[in-house]
Design a protein around this motif. Sequence first.
Motif, PDB file in Angstrom:
ATOM      1  N   ASP A   1       0.859  -1.180   0.000  1.00  0.00           N
ATOM      2  CA  ASP A   1       0.000   0.000   0.000  1.00  0.00           C
ATOM      3  C   ASP A   1       0.900   1.237   0.000  1.00  0.00           C
ATOM      4  O   ASP A   1       1.794   1.363   0.854  1.00  0.00           O
ATOM      5  CB  ASP A   1      -0.890   0.022   1.248  1.00  0.00           C
ATOM      6  N   PHE A   2       0.672   2.132  -0.945  1.00  0.00           N
ATOM      7  CA  PHE A   2       1.524   3.316  -1.016  1.00  0.00           C
ATOM      8  C   PHE A   2       0.685   4.545  -1.343  1.00  0.00           C
ATOM      9  O   PHE A   2      -0.414   4.445  -1.890  1.00  0.00           O
ATOM     10  CB  PHE A   2       2.633   3.125  -2.050  1.00  0.00           C
ATOM     11  N   ALA A   3       1.237   5.699  -1.002  1.00  0.00           N
ATOM     12  CA  ALA A   3       0.526   6.964  -1.220  1.00  0.00           C
ATOM     13  C   ALA A   3       0.617   7.405  -2.676  1.00  0.00           C
ATOM     14  O   ALA A   3      -0.355   7.916  -3.241  1.00  0.00           O
ATOM     15  CB  ALA A   3       1.096   8.040  -0.302  1.00  0.00           C
TER      16      ALA A   3
ATOM     17  N   ARG B   1       6.017   5.757  -2.311  1.00  0.00           N
ATOM     18  CA  ARG B   1       6.026   6.305  -0.953  1.00  0.00           C
ATOM     19  C   ARG B   1       5.184   5.391  -0.078  1.00  0.00           C
ATOM     20  O   ARG B   1       3.964   5.310  -0.224  1.00  0.00           O
ATOM     21  CB  ARG B   1       5.451   7.717  -0.958  1.00  0.00           C
ATOM     22  N   ALA B   2       5.841   4.650   0.806  1.00  0.00           N
ATOM     23  CA  ALA B   2       5.163   3.667   1.642  1.00  0.00           C
ATOM     24  C   ALA B   2       4.349   4.349   2.738  1.00  0.00           C
ATOM     25  O   ALA B   2       4.463   5.559   2.974  1.00  0.00           O
ATOM     26  CB  ALA B   2       6.188   2.718   2.246  1.00  0.00           C
ATOM     27  N   ALA B   3       3.558   3.552   3.419  1.00  0.00           N
ATOM     28  CA  ALA B   3       2.657   4.083   4.436  1.00  0.00           C
ATOM     29  C   ALA B   3       3.402   4.777   5.569  1.00  0.00           C
ATOM     30  O   ALA B   3       2.882   5.717   6.179  1.00  0.00           O
ATOM     31  CB  ALA B   3       1.785   2.955   4.986  1.00  0.00           C
ATOM     32  N   ASP B   4       4.639   4.356   5.858  1.00  0.00           N
ATOM     33  CA  ASP B   4       5.410   4.972   6.933  1.00  0.00           C
ATOM     34  C   ASP B   4       6.183   6.206   6.477  1.00  0.00           C
ATOM     35  O   ASP B   4       6.967   6.777   7.248  1.00  0.00           O
ATOM     36  CB  ASP B   4       6.367   3.960   7.552  1.00  0.00           C
TER      37      ASP B   4
END
Length: 280
Positions: free
Chosen positions: A168-170, A230-233
């Motif tokens: 899941d990424f932005a 861009r990952a969730a963190d």
Amino acid sequence: MPAARPRLLYVTDLAYQARGRRYCDEDIHLTSRLRAHFELALCHPVDAAGLMDGFDAVVVRNSGPVLGYRKQYDAFRARALAAGTRVYNPLTGKADMAGKQYLLDLTAAGFPVIPTVDRAEHLDRLPAAERYVVKPKQGADSLGLRIVPAGGVDGLATGDVLIQPCVDFAYEVSFYFVDDDFQYALHAPDPERRWELRPYQATAADLEFARRFIDWNDLGHGIQRVDACRAADGSLLLVELEDLNPYLSLDALPEEARDAFVTAFTASLSRFARGVLTPA
């Protein structure tokens, strides 16, 4: 008498159909600008091996995935290496130019890349996920890519495909380099619309991330595109390092940025075709 202009063989497939992009427009624009500095001829990738003699350099641009002409590409590569032909990008690339093995190598080396394995006995090295991405090691342009549920992964990890968790990424973001110099960045704000790109202001941390892969590849000359998500963190993870014939999405840039890229590209090509191996 002015010095003779370098002779370039520009390899492109103007008829290649790409999803969401018109490759031909980009190469028509680039060659129209390069003609002011080089003696230039265009050819289809299947004809490159037979035509490259007599040119100072061969430029491989929007030639489409080599899967469509594997035999001809291998013949071109072998002949160019044997003859010492200057090919831009140089044929020493360790990333997409050589297949997808680099994703496994970078994962094992601890680089910030989407975790990747290719065998069932290594699946425990991946984070648990509900879905996984499965793609051929020799794939390109999303050809053969599948998304499968967790229960369907084991039987697919046979060594000839790559397995990754479905992250899941932005958004996705791409960083574009000429030689070792950063040129511009573009991002796709909507993950469902990968090729609807907008200019992106890269931070110092972003460029530090991208340069790790440019330094690792050690190509010296050429155009490279570092694709990341861009990952969730908030961290960036490498999706792909394109070092063969990266599409540049120049139509997404403002005119000033597009002109700056063409200037950098022209200068790099001029040095390369003349055998100047370091920037002036």
